[in-house]
Write a protein that holds these residues in place. Sequence first.
Motif, short mmCIF file in Angstrom:
data_model
loop_
_atom_site.label_atom_id
_atom_site.label_comp_id
_atom_site.label_asym_id
_atom_site.label_seq_id
_atom_site.Cartn_x
_atom_site.Cartn_y
_atom_site.Cartn_z
N LEU A 64 0.84 -1.20 0.00
CA LEU A 64 0.00 0.00 0.00
C LEU A 64 0.88 1.25 0.00
CD1 LEU A 64 -2.51 -1.25 2.71
CD2 LEU A 64 -2.74 -1.41 0.23
N SER A 65 0.41 2.25 -0.72
CA SER A 65 1.15 3.51 -0.76
C SER A 65 0.74 4.36 0.44
CB SER A 65 0.80 4.22 -2.08
OG SER A 65 1.16 5.57 -2.02
N VAL A 66 1.71 4.80 1.22
CA VAL A 66 1.40 5.66 2.38
C VAL A 66 2.25 6.93 2.29
CG1 VAL A 66 0.75 3.71 3.87
CG2 VAL A 66 3.11 4.51 3.89
N SER A 67 1.78 7.98 2.97
CA SER A 67 2.50 9.26 2.87
C SER A 67 3.81 9.20 3.63
CB SER A 67 1.63 10.38 3.42
OG SER A 67 1.13 9.98 4.68
N ASP A 68 3.76 8.64 4.84
CA ASP A 68 4.94 8.57 5.69
C ASP A 68 4.66 7.47 6.71
OD1 ASP A 68 6.85 8.78 7.60
OD2 ASP A 68 6.58 10.92 8.00
N ILE A 69 5.42 6.40 6.65
CA ILE A 69 5.16 5.23 7.47
C ILE A 69 5.05 5.58 8.96
CG2 ILE A 69 7.63 4.59 7.54
CD1 ILE A 69 4.69 2.10 7.49
N SER A 70 5.78 6.61 9.40
CA SER A 70 5.72 7.00 10.82
C SER A 70 4.36 7.57 11.22
CB SER A 70 6.79 8.04 11.14
OG SER A 70 8.02 7.61 10.64
N GLU A 71 3.57 7.95 10.22
CA GLU A 71 2.27 8.57 10.49
C GLU A 71 1.11 7.61 10.26
OE1 GLU A 71 1.77 11.75 11.53
OE2 GLU A 71 3.94 11.86 11.75
N VAL A 72 1.42 6.33 10.13
CA VAL A 72 0.38 5.36 9.78
C VAL A 72 0.08 4.47 10.98
CG1 VAL A 72 -0.08 3.34 8.30
CG2 VAL A 72 1.06 5.34 7.35
N ARG A 73 -1.20 4.11 11.15
CA ARG A 73 -1.53 3.11 12.16
C ARG A 73 -2.50 2.08 11.59
NH1 ARG A 73 -2.98 5.54 17.19
NH2 ARG A 73 -4.89 4.42 17.57
N ILE A 74 -2.40 0.88 12.12
CA ILE A 74 -3.32 -0.17 11.69
C ILE A 74 -4.23 -0.51 12.86
CG2 ILE A 74 -3.52 -2.54 10.81
CD1 ILE A 74 -0.74 -2.35 9.71
N GLU A 75 -5.53 -0.50 12.60
CA GLU A 75 -6.52 -0.87 13.61
C GLU A 75 -7.12 -2.21 13.22
OE1 GLU A 75 -7.26 1.13 16.14
OE2 GLU A 75 -6.76 3.17 15.53
N GLY A 76 -7.35 -3.07 14.20
CA GLY A 76 -8.02 -4.35 13.92
C GLY A 76 -7.16 -5.54 14.31
N LEU A 95 -4.25 -9.54 19.24
CA LEU A 95 -4.06 -10.83 18.55
C LEU A 95 -2.69 -11.42 18.82
CD1 LEU A 95 -5.48 -10.15 14.97
CD2 LEU A 95 -6.66 -11.07 16.95
N ASP A 96 -2.58 -12.73 18.68
CA ASP A 96 -1.29 -13.40 18.70
C ASP A 96 -0.63 -13.24 17.33
OD1 ASP A 96 -1.73 -14.18 21.25
OD2 ASP A 96 -1.60 -16.34 20.87
N TYR A 97 0.70 -13.15 17.34
CA TYR A 97 1.40 -13.07 16.06
C TYR A 97 2.73 -13.80 16.13
CZ TYR A 97 4.10 -9.22 18.20
OH TYR A 97 4.88 -8.46 19.02
N PHE A 98 3.20 -14.26 14.97
CA PHE A 98 4.55 -14.77 14.84
C PHE A 98 5.43 -13.63 14.38
CE2 PHE A 98 2.37 -18.94 13.83
CZ PHE A 98 2.72 -19.53 15.02
N ASP A 99 6.55 -13.44 15.08
CA ASP A 99 7.47 -12.37 14.68
C ASP A 99 8.61 -12.99 13.87
OD1 ASP A 99 9.17 -10.25 14.40
OD2 ASP A 99 8.64 -9.40 16.36
N LEU A 118 -2.37 -13.86 13.70
CA LEU A 118 -3.14 -15.08 13.52
C LEU A 118 -4.63 -14.85 13.76
CD1 LEU A 118 -0.66 -17.33 15.53
CD2 LEU A 118 -0.69 -16.90 13.06
N SER A 119 -5.43 -15.51 12.95
CA SER A 119 -6.90 -15.45 13.09
C SER A 119 -7.37 -14.01 13.25
CB SER A 119 -7.36 -16.28 14.29
OG SER A 119 -6.88 -17.60 14.15
N SER A 120 -7.04 -13.18 12.31
CA SER A 120 -7.38 -11.76 12.41
C SER A 120 -8.83 -11.54 11.97
CB SER A 120 -6.43 -10.95 11.53
OG SER A 120 -6.57 -11.35 10.19
#
Length: 305
Positions: A160-172, A176-180, A206-208
Amino acid sequence: MPLNVFQDKDGLPRIVLTDPNGSSAEVFLYGGQIVSWKNQRKEELLFVSSKAKWKQHKAIRGGISACFAMFGEVGSLEQHGMTRNRMWSLDRDPSPLPPIDNHSSVDLILKSTGVDLKKPHSFELRLRISLSAGKLILIPRVRNTDNKPFSFAFSLCNYLSVSDISEVRIEGLETLDYFDNLVNRSRFTEQADAITFDGETDRVYLSSPNKIAIIDHEKKRTIVLQKNALPDAVVWNPWNKKAKALPDLGDEDYKMMLCVNSAAIDVPIFLKPCEEWKGYQELSTVSSSYCSGQLDPRRVLYGFH
Ligand code: TA6
């Protein structure tokens, strides 16, 4: 709806989908890859690297690609499977998916050649790409055309194209558990209220939920990702060090991109002979007219007003 097939300057066939409201999408048969999605105002919503190689035998860095039958590296096989490095065809299936009203669509297919997987297996991978005003829908399907069962991982990789990664947030993805992938695929539980970025990130959530919001404060724009039959979500940004190490990514490109992928990785998809799996992903945008403060994610995720 019009379907135009062009020959790219490098000789790669390209299909342009257009919508009467002015939005458009460009699809390459090479990799079955969507390399552009523009809204009615002709703003590009996908990221493609300034150093992407537009040549066969190398995946195009950016856009949206379907990764199958594995995600990651397996032995000597191509990373994320072979689909990004193959020439797909227009699907002439006598029983295609029914058309979606008011959408301009293209149906692609990639058939097994016998040397694509760890063990030879016969399959058909189909991808419908469908455009309407403000919406891009992808419907991948995999048919097991072999006489043996088949299990595989799948991911729709969205740059996805974003203006500035430092200004972006993901909700949802909160709680959740995640593998890093940066910590030997160790399992953690997300503690933050939302995902924000200040360094390299490479995680499989996982299971989002079926709806995830990618909120770009600077662009005052939210991309809403909806999905079905793709339970996991991959979040990737290479940050500066890794970006420099990737020859087909500009040194500063990481600031303007974010991968949020719809995926089935943790629990592989299993098909008996002749069975078909069907996934779904829809990307749409919501603009925000707020001047300060945060977007109310409940509006985006659950439609509260
Ligand atoms: O999930 C993200 C990821 O698997 C990362 O580990 C990173 O390597 C990225 O995909 C890009 O992979 P690629 O094969 O396109 O270089």
